[in-house]
Motif scaffolding. Structure first.
Motif, short mmCIF file in Angstrom:
data_model
loop_
_atom_site.label_atom_id
_atom_site.label_comp_id
_atom_site.label_asym_id
_atom_site.label_seq_id
_atom_site.Cartn_x
_atom_site.Cartn_y
_atom_site.Cartn_z
N SER A 62 43.04 35.29 42.10
CA SER A 62 42.09 36.39 41.94
C SER A 62 41.53 36.37 40.53
N LYS A 99 33.91 30.88 42.76
CA LYS A 99 33.88 30.82 44.24
C LYS A 99 34.03 29.38 44.72
N THR A 113 38.54 30.56 44.57
CA THR A 113 39.22 31.79 44.14
C THR A 113 38.52 33.00 44.72
N LYS A 114 39.21 34.13 44.64
CA LYS A 114 38.64 35.39 45.10
C LYS A 114 38.07 36.06 43.84
N THR A 147 36.18 39.05 41.57
CA THR A 147 35.80 40.44 41.37
C THR A 147 34.86 40.51 40.18
N ASP A 193 33.62 38.74 45.88
CA ASP A 193 34.39 39.40 46.93
C ASP A 193 34.49 40.90 46.71
N SER A 194 34.47 41.31 45.45
CA SER A 194 34.48 42.74 45.19
C SER A 194 33.85 43.04 43.84
N THR A 222 46.01 43.25 39.39
CA THR A 222 45.61 42.49 40.58
C THR A 222 45.00 41.13 40.26
N LEU A 223 44.68 40.88 39.00
CA LEU A 223 43.94 39.65 38.68
C LEU A 223 44.80 38.62 37.96
N ASP A 224 44.68 37.36 38.38
CA ASP A 224 45.36 36.27 37.69
C ASP A 224 44.65 35.94 36.38
N LYS A 270 47.53 40.66 36.29
CA LYS A 270 48.91 40.61 36.75
C LYS A 270 49.78 40.19 35.56
#
Lengths: 360, 357
Positions: free
Chosen positions: A186, A204, A208-209, A211, A230-231, A247-249, A269
């Motif tokens: 993420s 992308k 990866t996802k 934000t 994605d968000s 939530t993010l790497d 994270k």
């Protein structure tokens, strides 16, 4: 007495330059060196307008040598090569980014990290090895050492692709170096401008996802529907930011204005990494607790070496990653700079040099 | 309110308000459970965190607070499921006494980063009560969070390793600093810093101590074995050392600018901050971007790594440099600690000075 820009080299050239901190551009006659044995001479077709060009035009970093011809996202067609040039021939499509020289011997250079060489020479407003000032791509002609020229992939658009030479490598390099390119990770991208939108596209492409984190809700639709994020998080909304805690790497922070980084560090994270590629002038506040309690890190990254720049262009061509650009004629440049100062561009201006800049 | 209703009576010294002044306190500890060991405390190191905590510098202290998380003692009881220890063993307890043990992070032996971590003092224990630390006569701890002390280390002088030691050992491993021949800067020469110098030399690094105080130079070089010393308030010395260090461990607990330290790093250099100032540090961004440098944090270490660190100290015969004190000296010790007037850790001789009234 130093020679005038027009007289210091044998080849006539024309560009647009700023002469003082007003940052206003106007036509400028100067000259380029004869093609040395390792040099590549090329006719400039397009040049991207980087925010650094605006900072330098107004001497905001105190580094500018006037008259300044900026431009370090330069693409064109080879017109002559030096006798020892092996990688390029006349007619090749090529690009030059942010640097045109380095010492080639230090640890950094021998590890393909010319951008971190203490003697690295910038494409514009720097002193070249012959003692003259370098002029960039807002001009009709470039001459550069072949080591600092990239081969443009076939069938890859030159006009739209030009900004990859700075914005592209600036975001590609840290995603790779800091290991933020693993599928399923993420990744947050802060700021949705020239750098940010390209970071989204690369992230992308790495699987990866993504934000996007922005101060402005207005950018949400574009971010998610057009760029494929994605968000989207509005950084000024405490509820949204809280919900995304831990939530993010990794985060790529492209914002060059002064801004608080604590809220961004909270999004990481444990063991997460925040990489700054925008360069706020004044120091930021780094709270120690959040960094320590999650073993997180904050790093910087600046462009990339030549080997990686070529790798990035080839990757972009293979995955069809292209910036979103607005093509302009050279005489629009002052208006473009005003708009850029207000972030009023989706997302990079590119000057159509071939059509609009003529040697009289 | 002190916890008084538990099975094992305990006695220690506690702070009761933000003055941070300590005085005797009677309280109690839980019955020794099946996974627990009860430890008679011999020595407890005085960490700068103890001082921050008793004064509530970080804003999360609940009074009364019995600090101390560098505990060395002897096992007096073992629960029926305890395999790793027996009565009479010499053991240590550091900064943490509990975690969830099931999350991804715990499974990777990184209990210190578990969101449910329980600290040795001033933390909410699993039963809802507050934990009390090592400025006391006994402690009851889950065996998972108890450590073996190598035979050749001194009980008093090894106590600070349980926090100071792991705090610098962990990032030195994690950020790749244990590479012989590389150049390490250690900023700040106190409890953390002096141990970082010892570890740096044991890893085969060239070590430069960076300090505001010229007075520490002789000790740094002649006693601790540092290769060189840099006075950070001297611009000429800083300039001469620019771009020479691969890594810096920043142990400084006061607020400071990172700018001069970042300039000392080579390209791609790493600065790891392990001190905990109560206000943010000043971080200039240009040096990070132009040199691809990084600033990382690190916070103690997991149990496996803490044991590894102690074993490493046993192998290289590394103890901390301490000043042994009695418990009733603690308030004076805190005052001296605040002025960095200690070479380099106070250690409380608990067994010989903590007497129940």
């Amino acid at each position: 007495m130093a020679k005038s820009p027009e007289a210091e080299h044998p080849l006539k050239a024309i560009g647009w330059a700023t002469k003082d901190t007003s940052g206003v551009f106007s036509p400028f006659k100067f000259s380029r060196r004869a093609t040395g044995e390792h040099d590549v001479q090329f006719k400039v077709l397009y040049c991207g307008v980087c925010h650094s060009d605006l900072h330098m035009a107004k001497n905001e970093w105190g580094l500018t040598q006037y008259p300044l011809v900026p431009g370090h996202e330069i693409v064109g067609e080879v017109t002559e090569v030096g006798s020892k040039v092996e990688k390029f021939k006349v007619g090749d499509k090529v690009g030059v980014g942010c640097m045109v020289g380095s010492c080639r011997q230090c640890d950094q250079c021998t590890n393909d990290l010319e951008n971190y060489c203490s003697k690295m020479i910038l494409t514009y407003s720097a002193v070249y090895i012959d003692g003259t000032i370098t002029y960039g791509g807002y001009s009709n002609l470039m001459v550069a050492d072949e080591h600092f020229v990239v081969l443009w992939p076939k069938n890859f658009p030159l006009d739209i692709g030009a900004p990859l030479l700075c914005a592209g490598i600036t975001t590609y390099s840290p995603l790779r170096y800091f290991g933020l390119d693993k599928p399923g990770m993420s990744i947050g991208v802060v700021g949705l401008g020239g750098l940010g939108h390209v970071a989204v596209k690369f992230a992308k492409a790495f699987g990866t996802k993504v934000t996007v984190i922005s101060t402005s809700i207005n950018k949400k639709k574009e971010a998610t529907e057009k760029l494929g994020a994605d968000s989207f998080l509005v950084s000024r909304d405490p509820e949204e930011m809280k919900a995304a805690t831990g939530t993010l790497d990794g985060i790529i922070d492209t914002v060059s204005a002064h801004h608080p980084i604590l809220p961004l560090i909270s999004l990481l994270k444990p063991h997460g990494k925040m990489v700054l590629v925008g360069a706020p002038e004044k120091p930021l506040e780094l709270p120690a607790f959040p960094l320590l309690s999650g073993r997180k890190l904050v790093a910087g990254s600046g462009i990339g070496g030549m080997k990686e720049t070529q790798e990035m262009i080839d990757f972009a061509a293979k995955h069809n990653i292209l910036p979103d650009v607005e093509i302009i004629p050279i005489d629009y440049i002052n208006t473009a700079m005003d708009r850029l100062g207000k972030s009023d561009v989706k997302y990079r201006f590119v000057i159509d040099i071939a059509k609009s800049l003529k040697l009289e | 309110m002190a916890v008084t209703g538990y099975a094992q009576k305990s006695f220690g010294w506690a702070a009761t308000d933000t003055s941070g002044v300590l005085s005797p306190l009677h309280f109690s500890r839980r019955e020794n459970g099946s996974d627990d060991v009860t430890i008679k405390i011999l020595y407890c190191g005085v960490c700068h965190s103890d001082l921050h905590s008793v004064k509530n510098d970080w804003g999360f202290t609940k009074y009364p607070i019995v600090p101390g998380h560098e505990i060395v003692g002897l096992v007096t009881k073992t629960g029926c499921d305890v395999q790793k220890f027996k009565v009479g063993d010499r053991v240590g307890v550091g900064v943490i006494v509990g975690s969830c043990k099931t999350c991804d992070i715990c499974q990777q032996d990184l209990e210190n980063y578990c969101p449910k971590v329980i600290f040795t003092y001033n933390s909410r224990d699993q039963d809802g009560t507050r934990t009390y630390g090592g400025y006391s006569d006994i402690v009851v701890v889950d065996q998972h969070f108890v450590l073996h002390i190598p035979d050749n280390l001194s009980s008093d002088a090894c106590a600070p390793l349980l926090c100071a030691g792991i705090t610098v050992y962990s990032p030195m491993k994690y950020y790749g600093m244990a590479e012989p021949g590389k150049h390490l800067g250690v900023a700040g020469l106190g409890g953390l810093g002096h141990v970082a110098v010892k570890f740096g030399k044991a890893f085969g690094l060239k070590v430069t101590v960076i300090s505001t105080s010229q007075k520490k130079e002789s000790e740094a070089i002649n006693k601790l074995g540092a290769d060189s010393f840099l006075v950070s308030t001297d611009p000429a010395q800083l300039k001469a050392a620019m771009g020479t260090m691969d890594f810096i461990i920043d142990t400084i607990a006061a607020v400071h600018s990172l700018a001069p330290l970042l300039d000392l790093l080579k390209m791609n250099g790493k600065l790891v901050t392990v001190g905990l100032p109560d206000k943010p540090l000043e971080l200039p961004i240009f040096p990070l971007v132009l040199g691809r440098k990084l600033v990382g944090g690190s916070d103690i270490g997991g149990m496996k790594e803490t044991q590894e660190m102690l074993d490493f100290c046993g192998k290289h015969n590394i103890n901390a440099d301490i000043e042994l004190i009695h418990i009733d000296y603690i308030n004076t010790a805190f005052e001296r600690l605040a002025k960095s007037e200690v070479r380099y850790r106070f250690v409380i001789d608990v067994a010989n000075s903590l007497a129940r009234n």
